[in-house]
Design an enzyme around this catalytic site. Structure first.
Site, PDB file in Angstrom:
ATOM      1  N   LEU A 116       0.801  -1.208   0.034  1.00  0.00           N
ATOM      2  CA  LEU A 116      -0.129   0.036  -0.019  1.00  0.00           C
ATOM      3  C   LEU A 116       0.957   1.109  -0.072  1.00  0.00           C
ATOM      4  O   LEU A 116       1.339   1.651   0.934  1.00  0.00           O
ATOM      5  CB  LEU A 116      -0.900  -0.002   1.037  1.00  0.00           C
ATOM      6  CG  LEU A 116      -1.814  -1.215   1.261  1.00  0.00           C
ATOM      7  CD1 LEU A 116      -2.364  -1.257   2.644  1.00  0.00           C
ATOM      8  CD2 LEU A 116      -2.791  -1.353   0.116  1.00  0.00           C
ATOM      9  N   ASN A 117       0.771   1.868  -1.113  1.00  0.00           N
ATOM     10  CA  ASN A 117       1.895   2.924  -1.244  1.00  0.00           C
ATOM     11  C   ASN A 117       1.192   4.453  -1.784  1.00  0.00           C
ATOM     12  O   ASN A 117       1.649   5.230  -2.484  1.00  0.00           O
ATOM     13  CB  ASN A 117       2.572   2.510  -2.293  1.00  0.00           C
ATOM     14  CG  ASN A 117       3.740   3.528  -2.855  1.00  0.00           C
ATOM     15  OD1 ASN A 117       4.466   3.871  -1.965  1.00  0.00           O
ATOM     16  ND2 ASN A 117       4.044   3.997  -4.061  1.00  0.00           N
ATOM     17  N   GLY A 118      -0.032   4.604  -1.132  1.00  0.00           N
ATOM     18  CA  GLY A 118      -0.613   5.929  -1.298  1.00  0.00           C
ATOM     19  C   GLY A 118      -0.444   7.092  -0.471  1.00  0.00           C
ATOM     20  O   GLY A 118      -0.765   8.010  -0.765  1.00  0.00           O
ATOM     21  N   GLN A 193      -5.354   3.598  -6.518  1.00  0.00           N
ATOM     22  CA  GLN A 193      -6.571   3.578  -5.861  1.00  0.00           C
ATOM     23  C   GLN A 193      -7.581   4.813  -6.400  1.00  0.00           C
ATOM     24  O   GLN A 193      -6.940   5.490  -7.140  1.00  0.00           O
ATOM     25  CB  GLN A 193      -6.443   3.649  -4.563  1.00  0.00           C
ATOM     26  CG  GLN A 193      -5.902   5.136  -3.676  1.00  0.00           C
ATOM     27  CD  GLN A 193      -5.648   4.882  -2.357  1.00  0.00           C
ATOM     28  OE1 GLN A 193      -4.661   5.092  -1.801  1.00  0.00           O
ATOM     29  NE2 GLN A 193      -6.764   4.666  -1.497  1.00  0.00           N
ATOM     30  N   LYS A 397       6.196   5.296  11.558  1.00  0.00           N
ATOM     31  CA  LYS A 397       5.337   6.249  11.275  1.00  0.00           C
ATOM     32  C   LYS A 397       5.744   7.825  11.704  1.00  0.00           C
ATOM     33  O   LYS A 397       5.308   8.722  11.106  1.00  0.00           O
ATOM     34  CB  LYS A 397       4.026   6.087  12.093  1.00  0.00           C
ATOM     35  CG  LYS A 397       3.382   4.768  11.940  1.00  0.00           C
ATOM     36  CD  LYS A 397       2.767   4.718  10.362  1.00  0.00           C
ATOM     37  CE  LYS A 397       1.852   3.366  10.321  1.00  0.00           C
ATOM     38  NZ  LYS A 397       1.308   3.257   8.790  1.00  0.00           N
TER      39      LYS A 397
END
Length: 509
Positions: A116-118, A193, A397
């Site tokens: 997931l690279n959004g 996406q 994060k």
């Protein structure tokens, strides 16, 4: 008079509605849906002619989400119906058998890896995709991921593809960066996406006036729950199924512990596994640092992901209890490709709506409707959790996380981080760096070199603090520079179970 539907639903929630109230609310809801549809049709016409079909497909899904949002109010969870998960629905990792070497190639040839690279790196003060932040030895999240997959393919003679789900925020930059991997033994695919319009909180209509990207604040990527529909729309799902692929392994690109695990893959594809689950969620034991993480529960006879946002206020402390809800979701997921195709085509995919209110720079209050990928667990047959070792959850994060993975607590081997065997216990220290360290540029400026943290349990740093070279931190170390003060930790200092406060300046001479 404009009526804010949010205020209306809040007003009536929890009260018995008269027949006239119900009719009024229903009419208001239908009016809102009609007005939304009308605006979306206008937006489609402003898009590039070749993209009208794709935009319409995305907007159809958005309208379904918007319709549910108008109808659903209050907490969808009834707390007294929640049950703790039974042992048969969460396997322990140690139960899984390692595959024999002869079968590894066959297993890997049935796997697709999805990252997931959004996300952007803005929360860490960086421009562009988060995946291009350097995390170790000048290697980025993306570099490490590609290294891992290349190592698998070279070691076992396989052809495991890497798939990146980008967003409109990350796609162009990612495509440029991918050119550097042209000589690498990994086939890399990308898909985008969806791009959904932000909704005005006042009018419940899109704030966008055209589909062009000039006003990027008018649009948002709707969370990683969009992956199922988007990979199907991209035609990659059908391509991989036709290529004989059976499962995808999906994870956040910033989780450096999320490597391909042969034991889990073997469990899923072993002919002796009776009715292999269509969906596996990797969970791990909660610590006090993870009390807000989503957990697995049984609800209406199905396995379900329970997020803190769904919990009624008077049960939040109970939800955070490490003794009651002992596991949390790592967002490392293994999902059957055939099952994804089925739930998308049959329209049986269901994920709770995450309502994300925001105030834009121009002061406009908007709402984003999002979904989370793990919430779809209840839509799949035979879904289970696997309680994995903590090493499989190593997210970055913040710069506090970055300090941990850059330190001598870990070594790097073919793109994967391994805990230093010299650390006497396997747990990761708790690190809290203050606001002076929140941007990567500032963080790097404040450490002349990364400290030795092999024996560190807990580090808190607050205020204007810098670290010299070859500093060693052990046990619990708390460093607090009050407002207007500065603390320079000298090169070669060894701090063990120390509290440092006040003012300590080291001047060059």
């Amino acid at each position: 008079m404009k009526m804010d539907f949010l205020s209306l639903s809040a007003f009536v929630r929890g009260h018995r509605r008269a027949g006239s109230d119900v009719q009024f609310i229903e009419r208001t809801r239908l009016d809102a849906q009609k007005a939304m549809n009308k605006e979306l049709q206008k937006l489609i016409q402003t898009g590039p002619p070749g993209l009208h079909e794709r935009i319409r497909a995305e907007f159809d899904e958005f309208e379904k989400l918007f319709g549910r949002y108008l109808q659903e109010s209050g907490h969808a969870i009834m707390w007294d119906k929640i049950r703790l998960v039974s042992d048969d629905l969460v396997k322990t990792y140690n139960e899984l058998k390692a595959p024999d070497n002869k079968s590894i190639k066959t297993l890997l040839n049935q796997l697709v890896v999805v990252k997931l690279n959004g996300g952007l790196g803005t929360s860490m003060g960086c421009k562009g995709p988060k995946s291009i932040i350097s995390v170790r030895n000048d290697l980025t999240f993306l570099d490490l991921t590609v290294q891992q997959i290349e190592h698998l393919n070279k070691t076992y003679g396989t052809d495991v593809p890497l798939v990146l789900m980008n967003s409109f925020n990350t796609d162009a930059d990612t495509e440029k960066i991918l050119q550097r991997y042209s000589q690498v033994k990994v086939k890399i695919f990308t898909f985008n996406q969806s791009r959904y319009p932000r909704i005005s909180r006042e009018s419940l209509l899109p704030i966008a006036t055209s589909f062009n990207t000039e006003n990027i604040e008018s649009w948002y990527p709707p969370g990683h729950g969009d992956v199922y529909q988007s990979i199907a729309n991209s035609k990659l799902l059908d391509q991989f199924i036709n290529d004989g692929k059976k499962y995808l392994f999906m994870s956040n690109i910033d989780n450096l512990g999320a490597t391909v695990d042969l034991n889990i893959l073997n469990f899923l594809l072993d002919p002796n596994t009776k009715q292999a689950p269509e969906f596996v969620m990797e969970v791990t034991n909660k610590t006090r640092a993870d009390v807000k993480g989503g957990t697995l529960v049984e609800y209406d006879g199905k396995l379900r992901l329970l997020e803190i946002a769904q919990v009624p206020k008077d049960h939040v402390d109970e939800f955070k209890s490490v003794s009651k809800f002992k596991i949390f979701n790592t967002n490392n997921l293994w999902i059957s490709l055939d099952a994804i195709k089925r739930v998308v085509e049959d329209n049986t995919l269901h994920m709770e709506i995450i309502v994300n209110p925001k105030t834009l720079d121009n002061g406009v209050n908007v709402v984003q409707l999002e979904t989370a990928v793990g919430a779809a667990i209840k839509s799949f047959e035979g879904a289970i959790g696997i309680n994995v070792p903590r090493r499989r959850f190593l997210p970055v994060k913040t710069t506090s996380d970055l300090l941990i993975v850059m330190s001598n607590l870990y070594s790097l081997k073919t793109g994967a981080l391994e805990m230093n065997p010299l650390r006497s216990f396997p747990s990761v220290p708790l690190v809290k760096l203050g606001s002076h360290f929140s941007k990567v540029k500032d963080y790097l400026h404040r450490f002349a070199s990364i400290p030795d943290m092999l024996e560190l349990d807990h580090l808190t740093v607050s205020g204007d603090v810098t670290f010299g070279r070859n500093v060693t931190l052990k046990g619990t170390v708390i460093i607090i520079a009050n407002h207007g003060d500065r603390i320079d930790i000298p090169s070669g200092a060894v701090l063990e179970n120390k509290i440092v406060s006040g003012n300590l300046r080291i001047l060059d001479h």
